[in-house]
Design an enzyme around this catalytic site. Structure first.
Site, PDB file in Angstrom:
ATOM      1  N   GLN A 161      -4.536  -4.833   7.045  1.00  0.00           N
ATOM      2  CA  GLN A 161      -5.584  -5.699   6.497  1.00  0.00           C
ATOM      3  C   GLN A 161      -5.758  -6.992   7.289  1.00  0.00           C
ATOM      4  OE1 GLN A 161      -7.699  -4.912   4.217  1.00  0.00           O
ATOM      5  NE2 GLN A 161      -6.737  -2.985   3.629  1.00  0.00           N
TER       6      GLN A 161
ATOM      7  N   ASP B 177       3.154  -4.338   8.070  1.00  0.00           N
ATOM      8  CA  ASP B 177       1.947  -3.524   7.909  1.00  0.00           C
ATOM      9  C   ASP B 177       0.764  -4.481   8.038  1.00  0.00           C
ATOM     10  OD1 ASP B 177      -0.300  -2.293   6.930  1.00  0.00           O
ATOM     11  OD2 ASP B 177       0.553  -1.756   4.980  1.00  0.00           O
TER      12      ASP B 177
ATOM     13  N   CYS C 191      -4.683   2.577  -3.761  1.00  0.00           N
ATOM     14  CA  CYS C 191      -3.432   3.084  -3.164  1.00  0.00           C
ATOM     15  C   CYS C 191      -2.297   2.090  -3.328  1.00  0.00           C
ATOM     16  CB  CYS C 191      -3.623   3.436  -1.692  1.00  0.00           C
ATOM     17  SG  CYS C 191      -4.708   4.822  -1.435  1.00  0.00           S
TER      18      CYS C 191
ATOM     19  N   HIS D 165       0.894  -1.155   0.000  1.00  0.00           N
ATOM     20  CA  HIS D 165       0.000   0.000   0.000  1.00  0.00           C
ATOM     21  C   HIS D 165       0.940   1.214   0.000  1.00  0.00           C
ATOM     22  CE1 HIS D 165      -2.718   3.030   1.724  1.00  0.00           C
ATOM     23  NE2 HIS D 165      -3.718   2.228   1.422  1.00  0.00           N
TER      24      HIS D 165
ATOM     25  N   LYS E 136     -10.233  -0.477  10.489  1.00  0.00           N
ATOM     26  CA  LYS E 136     -10.354  -1.623   9.584  1.00  0.00           C
ATOM     27  C   LYS E 136     -10.702  -2.895  10.371  1.00  0.00           C
ATOM     28  CE  LYS E 136      -7.064   0.065   6.142  1.00  0.00           C
ATOM     29  NZ  LYS E 136      -7.838   0.616   5.035  1.00  0.00           N
TER      30      LYS E 136
END
Lengths: 142, 406
Positions: free
Chosen positions: B203, B200, B364, B123, B226
């Site tokens: 998600q 990261d 993104c 991302h 999220k």
């Protein structure tokens, strides 16, 4: 025809469709008849920023009137830009600069008016007005 | 624990909404998830009964808020199985967490000619901070490629881990393709060469069990919104040694120990990195969201979403002209696709008219789209409250799109 009259014409045209599906089908049809930009202008310089689909817009001055042409890789965007061209093309810089664009809301495409909407309808109108301003300044300096 | 989809759906008030006179079908969960009533209530209760500033008041409200805030930290640490609660730092979100590490850690360890490793499926928020840092430090950004299925080749990765590699930054799950990366193995491989790894996890948190202790990552970043929590809050997990080594990211109140007019000594972690009044309502809301996840059961959620992915993949593959991007064997419930050569914007505009919220564009992750040579995709991303019936409706909308743009 004045900008006002053309907008009225478009509003009448769209009023024949009751549901969104027909309105969008009409918009898609409109996209097919957009005055296409000359291939040589399909460059970064003529690309309008802020659009999810790419839109190229070109403007030329002829006998004191501005003539627009455009292209997009999305069909709906092409339909929308064609509506704008119908309204703005063949008008004087001053009338374009002062024009109040009200038809979009009235033909049931309100959702495209949001400033964050990624098809960049607002950017297209802004760009067309900027062209008008540029031509006006240019002719005043000559 | 039984997974009662009707009960779950009734917990999310927004799912009762109609969009263009049709029931909302929300399939943009990779962008943000909807919030259950208990999260909304937690925020309302906070402002109705508890509002006060934390950490610095002797009065009653400040005390109970501070306790609730620190309990939330402890809960989050437990939720991700972080070794210590002080290793959980509250930020604005994943983006800020990554920027914090790039600025306070990366800037301190990176020198001219050093290398930072990222993947080609990042991302932008796990790419641009590293690009900028490398530019500033005259370091090199090296990009780990992925194959047509959206999978990273571990032997290529192994070869790229070199003597000059100072940090590796990886996505746990690709937001554009849904790939679940083998991060545990990738962390182990980097650690063999003493290279720290940032994950990261934006998600991941709401879809699978994140076990920091087991992963052994150096940094892990995620956002509350999220994972059924509020916007504007996120977490940076960092190993104690790293956090102590790092300089503060921002300065001001809260992060200081002693201040004179010309000199300041800094607070201990985690407060060293939490300058200013924190987003208390959001931290408490995120705490409530994680409770909700625990009550529902992450295993049950994962099983339900796996079913949706399998059903959705099959359903979409049956439609002629639909091409799915991202077919990794380990995948979360994200379907990124295109319909014939119809522009995603055109398709998205029509699908929206069915009351279906999907995402169109590059998500993104422009380098991912560039790899496939496409302008973007249509992305349907699922959450615990989605159903097979909603996927059927999506399929109907796709057929309509095909009809209109054929």
């Amino acid at each position: 025809m004045s900008i006002e009259e053309i907008q009225e014409q478009i509003i009448t045209e769209f009023s024949y469709f009751d549901d969104w599906l027909d309105r969008y089908n009409h918009l898609i049809e409109m996209g097919k008849s957009v005055p296409l930009i000359n291939e040589k202008y399909k460059t970064k310089n003529y690309l309008i920023g802020g659009c999810q689909s790419r839109v190229w817009l070109h403007a030329a001055m002829k006998d004191g009137l501005i003539i627009f042409s455009a292209e997009s890789d999305a069909v709906i965007t092409k339909g929308i830009v064609n509506l704008l061209i119908r309204v703005f093309s063949g008008q004087t810089p001053d009338t374009i600069i002062d024009a109040d664009i009200s038809f979009i809301d009235k033909i049931g495409l309100k959702e495209h008016l949001s400033p964050t909407r990624s098809n960049g309808l607002m950017s297209m109108i802004k760009q067309m007005k900027l062209y008008a301003l540029a031509f006006k300044t240019k002719s005043a300096n000559q | 624990m039984t997974f009662d989809i009707n009960k779950i759906r009734s917990d999310f008030p927004i799912l009762q909404r109609k969009i263009y006179d049709k029931p909302l079908i929300y399939l943009d969960n990779a962008a943000t998830t909807q919030k259950p009533q208990i999260v909304i209530d937690r925020i309302t209760d906070y402002y109705t009964y508890e509002n006060a500033n934390i950490h610095r008041g002797v009065h009653y409200l400040s005390q109970i808020d501070t306790t609730a805030f620190e309990n939330a930290r402890e809960h989050i640490a437990r939720f991700i199985n972080a070794p210590k609660k002080e290793e959980v730092i509250f930020t604005k979100g994943t983006t800020e967490s990554i920027n914090l590490v790039a600025a306070s850690f990366g800037r301190k360890i990176l020198n001219k000619g050093d290398e930072v490793l990222v993947t080609a499926m990042e991302h932008h928020s796990n790419l641009v901070p590293w690009q900028m840092l490398c530019y500033e430090k005259e370091a090199r950004l090296k990009v780990i490629p992925f194959n047509d299925k959206g999978e990273i080749d571990l032997s290529t990765y192994q070869m790229m881990l070199g003597g000059k590699t100072k940090i590796v930054a990886l996505p746990h799950i690709s937001n554009a393709l849904g790939t679940i990366n083998p991060v545990k193995e990738m962390i182990r491989m980097a650690h063999e060469k003493d290279i720290p790894v940032l994950i990261d996890g934006a998600q991941a948190l709401s879809h699978l069990i994140v076990d920091i202790d087991d992963l052994d990552c150096d940094f892990y970043c995620f956002s509350g919104h999220k994972a059924y929590g509020p916007m504007g809050v996120g977490v940076l997990y960092g190993k104690t040694d790293h956090l102590n080594f790092m300089d503060p990211y921002q300065s001001g109140g809260e992060m200081v120990e002693y201040v004179s007019l010309y000199e300041t000594s800094f607070n201990e972690i985690p407060l060293k990195f939490e300058a200013g009044t924190p987003n208390v309502e959001a931290v408490l809301g995120m705490d409530a969201a994680l409770h909700y996840l625990e009550e529902t059961g992450l295993d049950a959620i994962a099983a339900h979403e796996k079913d949706l992915l399998a059903y959705g993949t099959k359903k979409l593959q049956k439609i002629k002209g639909v091409h799915i991007y991202g077919t990794a064997s380990e995948k979360t419930a994200i379907l990124s696709f295109l319909i014939d050569d119809i522009h995603p914007f055109d398709a998205g505009t029509i699908i929206d008219k069915f009351g279906i919220a999907i995402r169109t564009g590059h998500h993104c992750a422009q380098p991912v789209m560039n790899k496939f040579g496409i302008p973007g995709t249509i992305r349907a991303s699922f959450a615990m409250y989605n159903t097979r019936e909603e996927i059927d409706k999506l399929a109907e909308a796709i057929l309509q799109v095909k009809k209109m743009f054929a």
